[in-house]
Design a protein around this motif. Structure first.
Motif, PDB file in Angstrom:
ATOM      1  N   CYS A  36       1.099  -1.195  -0.095  1.00  0.00           N
ATOM      2  CA  CYS A  36      -0.025  -0.375  -0.373  1.00  0.00           C
ATOM      3  C   CYS A  36       0.907   1.359  -0.217  1.00  0.00           C
ATOM      4  O   CYS A  36       0.415   1.908  -0.174  1.00  0.00           O
ATOM      5  CB  CYS A  36      -1.269   0.249   1.088  1.00  0.00           C
ATOM      6  SG  CYS A  36      -0.091   0.432   2.836  1.00  0.00           S
ATOM      7  N   CYS A  47      -2.001  -2.618   4.114  1.00  0.00           N
ATOM      8  CA  CYS A  47      -1.762  -3.995   3.996  1.00  0.00           C
ATOM      9  C   CYS A  47      -1.405  -4.707   4.210  1.00  0.00           C
ATOM     10  O   CYS A  47      -1.118  -6.119   4.503  1.00  0.00           O
ATOM     11  CB  CYS A  47      -1.154  -3.878   2.260  1.00  0.00           C
ATOM     12  SG  CYS A  47       0.591  -3.029   2.306  1.00  0.00           S
ATOM     13  N   ARG A  48       0.221  -4.541   5.396  1.00  0.00           N
ATOM     14  CA  ARG A  48       0.668  -4.991   6.671  1.00  0.00           C
ATOM     15  C   ARG A  48       2.251  -5.465   6.172  1.00  0.00           C
ATOM     16  O   ARG A  48       1.751  -6.361   6.957  1.00  0.00           O
ATOM     17  CB  ARG A  48       0.021  -5.761   8.026  1.00  0.00           C
ATOM     18  CG  ARG A  48      -1.973  -5.230   8.396  1.00  0.00           C
ATOM     19  CD  ARG A  48      -1.141  -3.459   8.698  1.00  0.00           C
ATOM     20  NE  ARG A  48      -1.003  -3.325  10.375  1.00  0.00           N
ATOM     21  CZ  ARG A  48      -1.173  -1.753  10.243  1.00  0.00           C
ATOM     22  NH1 ARG A  48      -1.464  -1.062   9.486  1.00  0.00           N
ATOM     23  NH2 ARG A  48      -1.385  -2.595  12.081  1.00  0.00           N
ATOM     24  N   CYS A  50       4.581  -4.926   5.028  1.00  0.00           N
ATOM     25  CA  CYS A  50       5.883  -3.991   5.794  1.00  0.00           C
ATOM     26  C   CYS A  50       5.906  -4.026   7.254  1.00  0.00           C
ATOM     27  O   CYS A  50       7.181  -3.882   7.790  1.00  0.00           O
ATOM     28  CB  CYS A  50       6.012  -2.983   5.140  1.00  0.00           C
ATOM     29  SG  CYS A  50       4.439  -1.976   6.385  1.00  0.00           S
ATOM     30  N   CYS A  64       5.899   1.252   7.550  1.00  0.00           N
ATOM     31  CA  CYS A  64       5.647   2.287   6.730  1.00  0.00           C
ATOM     32  C   CYS A  64       4.820   3.582   7.611  1.00  0.00           C
ATOM     33  O   CYS A  64       4.751   4.409   6.467  1.00  0.00           O
ATOM     34  CB  CYS A  64       4.984   2.400   5.303  1.00  0.00           C
ATOM     35  SG  CYS A  64       2.920   1.493   5.785  1.00  0.00           S
TER      36      CYS A  64
HETATM   37  S1  FES Z   1       1.372  -1.225   5.543  1.00  0.00           S
HETATM   38 FE1  FES Z   1       1.315  -1.376   3.752  1.00  0.00          FE
HETATM   39  S2  FES Z   1       2.941  -1.299   3.279  1.00  0.00           S
HETATM   40 FE2  FES Z   1       2.988  -0.751   4.860  1.00  0.00          FE
END
Ligand code: FES
Ligand code: SF4
Ligand code: SF4
Ligand code: SF4
Length: 352
Positions: A36, A47-48, A50, A64
């Motif tokens: 994301c 999105c989680r 990372c 992020c």
């Molecule tokens: S939560 Fe999606 S890139 Fe960090």
């Protein structure tokens, strides 16, 4: 400005104050996967993928959005982190059609790249999948939300880059979906077809209709050029295959536009290959245009200019140039008017 001292994977880093863990890692070349996140957009944390381990934090944290703070110790690829990322990817793929073989984004898909990197071939979570109709009659953008991972990059691009807010997240939970107001067609929304949502989408959910079936990503040669439509000077990358333009993509380092384009720069290049396009000069003879050589055409123009100057004087002549031309072309135009024709009647218009 005082730097923030942090340690990532054993490497001591003096990070910029205000930077996130992801930015601090990127500055020294440590790779943390993202979906994301997009450098041109504000972070979202959706999105989680990372997730990283930060000492003294109870749970894994998204790199992020998590700010780098003094003394922080981060692990980006511990067993726990890798397991969590695989889990996130499996969840994303549990509601994804996996038709990479015919997907326009094959070879240029961030989700596909991560599935490959983390070895995800199948998901442990088979269950209900969305079957959205791929149905939007607009001429530019194919919207296949079966491939959407709800990263909201498109929503942020529409809002923060184009300032239009034509799309947003509708509903919540499993029903969540990107859509226009009342889930209508893009043409019936405030959408300006700038294509920025397409430019930032990390999957095949948003693709340009013009490129459909015309080639794979690795077959395109990218040529950076200036958009020819106005005087702003936006840079774009033309994607060329077999001598033909297939699509225009964002050139993120363009100083005038930083990747943004309007509808013309993004989708309006098909005139280049149009069969009606003039490629030879035409001179009107006996009421009809007939093909001529460049020498014939230029001689005719020169003789007409001379005729005007001799009959009515130099100021009967005026030169109009265009902001779409280069500085050098505009310089030559005014020089011609002043030094050859002998007049200061020089002007320009951005629409010429
Ligand atoms: S939560 Fe999606 S890139 Fe960090
Ligand atoms: S969006 Fe990506 S992962 Fe999904 S089918 Fe297309 S290439 Fe494959
Ligand atoms: S094309 Fe531009 S205006 Fe339309 S939805 Fe996408 S970002 Fe928004
Ligand atoms: S359409 Fe693309 S950019 Fe928009 S949320 Fe879905 S995957 Fe992300």
């Amino acid at each position: 400005m005082t730097k923030v001292n942090i340690t990532i994977d054993g490497q001591k880093i003096a990070a910029r104050p205000g930077s996130t863990v992801l930015e601090a890692a990127q500055e020294v070349g440590i790779d943390i996967p993202t979906l994301c996140y997009h450098p041109a957009l504000p972070p979202e944390g959706a999105c989680r993928v990372c997730l990283v381990e930060i000492e003294r934090q109870r749970t894994l944290q998204p790199a992020c959005t998590f700010p780098a703070t003094e003394g922080m110790v981060v692990h980006t690829c511990s067993e726990k982190v890798v397991e969590a990322r695989k889990f996130v990817l499996e969840l994303l793929l549990s509601d994804h059609p996996l038709d990479c073989m015919t997907c326009e984004m094959n070879g240029n898909c961030e989700l596909q790249d991560l599935a490959y990197e983390y070895g995800i071939k199948e998901t442990r979570f088979p269950g209900e999948q969305h079957t959205y109709l791929v149905d939007d009659p607009n001429p530019f953008i194919e919207r296949d939300y079966n491939k959407c991972i709800l990263c909201r990059r498109c929503v942020r691009a529409c809002s923060y880059m184009n300032g239009v807010e034509a799309i947003g997240v509708m509903h919540r939970g499993f029903q969540a979906k990107i859509g226009t107001a009342f889930d209508g067609y893009l043409e019936d929304s405030p959408c300006e077809f700038c294509g920025m949502c397409v430019a930032v989408c990390p999957t095949g959910a948003l693709t340009p209709k013009q490129r459909k079936g015309k080639g794979r990503e690795w077959e395109f040669k990218k040529v950076t050029t200036l958009c020819s439509y106005c005087g702003v000077g936006c840079q774009i990358d033309l994607n060329i295959k077999d001598g033909r333009i297939i699509q225009a993509t964002s050139h993120w380092d363009g100083p005038a536009n930083h990747g943004w384009t309007c509808v013309k720069g993004r989708f309006g290049w098909d005139y280049v290959h149009h069969p009606d396009r003039l490629t030879k000069p035409l001179i009107k003879k006996d009421g009809a245009f007939v093909e001529a050589t460049w020498d014939e055409a230029l001689d005719l123009v020169a003789s007409k200019f001379r005729e005007v100057k001799e009959k009515d004087g130099a100021d009967a002549f005026g030169a109009l140039s265009s902001a779409k031309c280069t500085n050098e072309e505009n310089y030559v135009m005014q020089k011609f008017a002043r030094a050859v024709m002998g007049t200061n009647n020089v002007d320009h218009c951005a629409r010429l």
